[in-house]
Enzyme design. Structure first.
Site, PDB file in Angstrom:
ATOM      1  N   HIS A 179     -55.112  61.081 118.622  1.00  0.00           N
ATOM      2  CA  HIS A 179     -55.562  61.349 117.242  1.00  0.00           C
ATOM      3  C   HIS A 179     -54.580  60.699 116.277  1.00  0.00           C
ATOM      4  CE1 HIS A 179     -57.893  63.348 114.231  1.00  0.00           C
ATOM      5  NE2 HIS A 179     -56.901  64.096 113.798  1.00  0.00           N
TER       6      HIS A 179
ATOM      7  N   TYR B 100     -60.133  89.538  83.612  1.00  0.00           N
ATOM      8  CA  TYR B 100     -58.904  90.293  83.913  1.00  0.00           C
ATOM      9  C   TYR B 100     -57.694  89.630  83.264  1.00  0.00           C
ATOM     10  CZ  TYR B 100     -61.310  92.888  87.632  1.00  0.00           C
ATOM     11  OH  TYR B 100     -62.146  93.703  88.339  1.00  0.00           O
TER      12      TYR B 100
ATOM     13  N   CYS C 174     -63.112  86.291  89.062  1.00  0.00           N
ATOM     14  CA  CYS C 174     -63.085  87.621  89.697  1.00  0.00           C
ATOM     15  C   CYS C 174     -63.528  87.488  91.155  1.00  0.00           C
ATOM     16  CB  CYS C 174     -64.029  88.571  88.985  1.00  0.00           C
ATOM     17  SG  CYS C 174     -63.884  88.596  87.200  1.00  0.00           S
TER      18      CYS C 174
ATOM     19  N   LYS D  41     -66.771  71.276 114.139  1.00  0.00           N
ATOM     20  CA  LYS D  41     -65.906  72.464 114.166  1.00  0.00           C
ATOM     21  C   LYS D  41     -65.917  73.138 112.797  1.00  0.00           C
ATOM     22  CE  LYS D  41     -61.970  69.353 113.575  1.00  0.00           C
ATOM     23  NZ  LYS D  41     -60.810  69.707 112.814  1.00  0.00           N
TER      24      LYS D  41
ATOM     25  N   ASP E 239     -66.324  88.499  92.548  1.00  0.00           N
ATOM     26  CA  ASP E 239     -67.756  88.211  92.726  1.00  0.00           C
ATOM     27  C   ASP E 239     -68.382  87.431  91.579  1.00  0.00           C
ATOM     28  OD1 ASP E 239     -67.670  90.204  94.914  1.00  0.00           O
ATOM     29  OD2 ASP E 239     -67.411  91.579  93.235  1.00  0.00           O
TER      30      ASP E 239
ATOM     31  N   ARG F  90     -64.946  60.125 117.200  1.00  0.00           N
ATOM     32  CA  ARG F  90     -65.114  61.531 116.800  1.00  0.00           C
ATOM     33  C   ARG F  90     -65.296  61.539 115.278  1.00  0.00           C
ATOM     34  NH1 ARG F  90     -60.263  61.244 119.639  1.00  0.00           N
ATOM     35  NH2 ARG F  90     -59.148  61.794 117.733  1.00  0.00           N
TER      36      ARG F  90
END
Ligand code: PLP
Length: 372
Positions: free
Chosen positions: A170, A268, A314, A40, A316, A223
């Site tokens: 679970h 920044y 930042c 998942k 990017d 699992r």
């Protein structure tokens, strides 16, 4: 497609590690117990389809996903093994479950009633494969009391349009040293199994942590998620019972290297100021890639040396305080091994006060995945 691979930042996925982690676990399983690979969330960020194919090579006989769309992705990629959707699916999509042979989780009586109505309406001529979810103490989805759960079993068994394929639970604390709550959940699940009118094809309770530290838990299938990716489910609190090989590395390269004068602000908000003349390197990865702003202050590897991320991360890019001048284009390892030094996902997780599961899932699709 022309988009996707035109940047030095990339996640490298070592599929051989996934194959070996699965194969090691399959070899440890008691006879007759199968391994379903949990892929998942795009294979915990590693890529669902590639992980599924690697897990299959390692001996996985089925797959678990959380969402209908994740199951469809595996089918569209050509995988034909059983696929179980661990979350609930709106009964309005049952036609897709049938068409793509996806097994689904039943967690409430209301869902079973609505599913029955939808199956009658569709009159598809194939039955819907259902795993009944018993909530033995996770407090998430599933039938809670023994009576409720057995009633759900009867509803499914009596409906010819439904196939009772499995029952599962679970564990919430299988990765902890204190086993008392784990034992309570396990006992409840054992009691349920003893009361079943017959055995379905699959009975399952173990996630990675239970498979590693409680391999005697009930069931004929496990699992297997995080450990398949080579990560210790407990984040290191409990020892791996065998060697897990991390599959994921994250690399980029320096796009600019500059000497800044003492007093120069970096990034920044000028949260870092060079104390003396310093070598600053910029790397093209930022919070839009899932390399979060809180990574400021963490150290990554350049030629095997730890270099701190200085200034704010930042969107990017972010900046490193280099130990010395190095050429632009030099490789930077954010996760993985570099000249004998290693940064682990667990180290990133600790810096962010979270778990490696979350870190792996947070890497955005903007980072290309490369497989070897
Ligand atoms: C129901 C269920 N089973 C199994 C798993 C796999 O767990 P792990 O990745 O710890 O092996 C998960 C993951 O969260 C889950 O939700």
């Amino acid at each position: 497609m022309v988009t996707g691979h035109h940047r030095p930042t990339r996640l490298l996925i070592d599929t051989q590690s996934i194959i070996e982690n699965v194969a090691n676990e399959v070899a440890r399983l008691p006879k007759g117990r199968e391994l379903f690979a949990v892929v998942k969330a795009d294979g915990y960020g590693h890529g669902a389809v590639e992980t599924a194919y690697s897990a299959k090579k390692g001996g996985a006989s089925g797959f678990c996903v959380a969402l209908l769309d994740e199951g469809l992705e595996l089918r569209e990629a050509g995988l034909t093994e059983p696929i179980l959707i661990l979350g609930t699916v709106d009964p309005m999509y049952i036609d897709l479950l049938l068409k793509y042979d996806l097994s689904v989780t039943a967690a409430t009586k209301k869902w079973l009633v609505e599913a029955a109505a939808q199956l009658n309406k569709l009159n598809a001529g194939v039955s819907l494969k259902i795993h009944i979810k018993s909530d033995t103490g996770m407090g998430r989805i599933g039938f809670t009391s023994l009576e409720e759960t057995l009633e759900a079993v009867e509803i499914v068994r009596e409906n010819p349009l439904m196939e009772w394929e499995g029952i599962f639970t679970h564990f919430s604390t299988a990765d902890e040293a204190d086993v008392s709550y784990f034992k309570e959940q396990e006992t409840k699940f054992r009691e349920l199994i003893e009361k079943l009118p017959e055995q379905p094809r699959y009975i399952h309770s173990e996630n990675s942590a239970a498979a590693l530290w409680h391999p005697e838990s009930p069931g004929n299938m496990i699992r297997f998620g995080i450990a398949m990716y080579g990560l210790n489910p407990s984040g290191g609190k409990l020892e791996d019972t065998y060697f897990l090989k991390p599959a994921l590395s994250l690399e980029t390269s320096l796009i600019q290297v500059k000497e800044v004068e003492a007093g120069t602000g970096i990034g920044y908000g000028k949260t870092y100021t060079a104390a003396e003349n310093e070598w600053i390197g910029t790397i093209p990865i930022g919070y839009a890639d899932g390399w979060l702003r809180h990574m400021q202050g963490f150290s990554v590897l350049v030629n095997g040396k730890k270099c701190e991320i200085v200034g704010r991360v930042c969107m990017d890019q972010c900046m490193l305080l280099l130990k010395e001048w190095v050429p632009e284009g030099t490789k930077v390892t954010l996760v993985g091994e570099n000249s004998g030094e290693t940064v682990t996902l667990q180290m990133v997780a600790e810096h962010l006060s979270t778990i490696h599961y979350e870190v792996a899932c947070t890497f955005s699709q903007r980072i290309p995945r490369e497989y070897k």
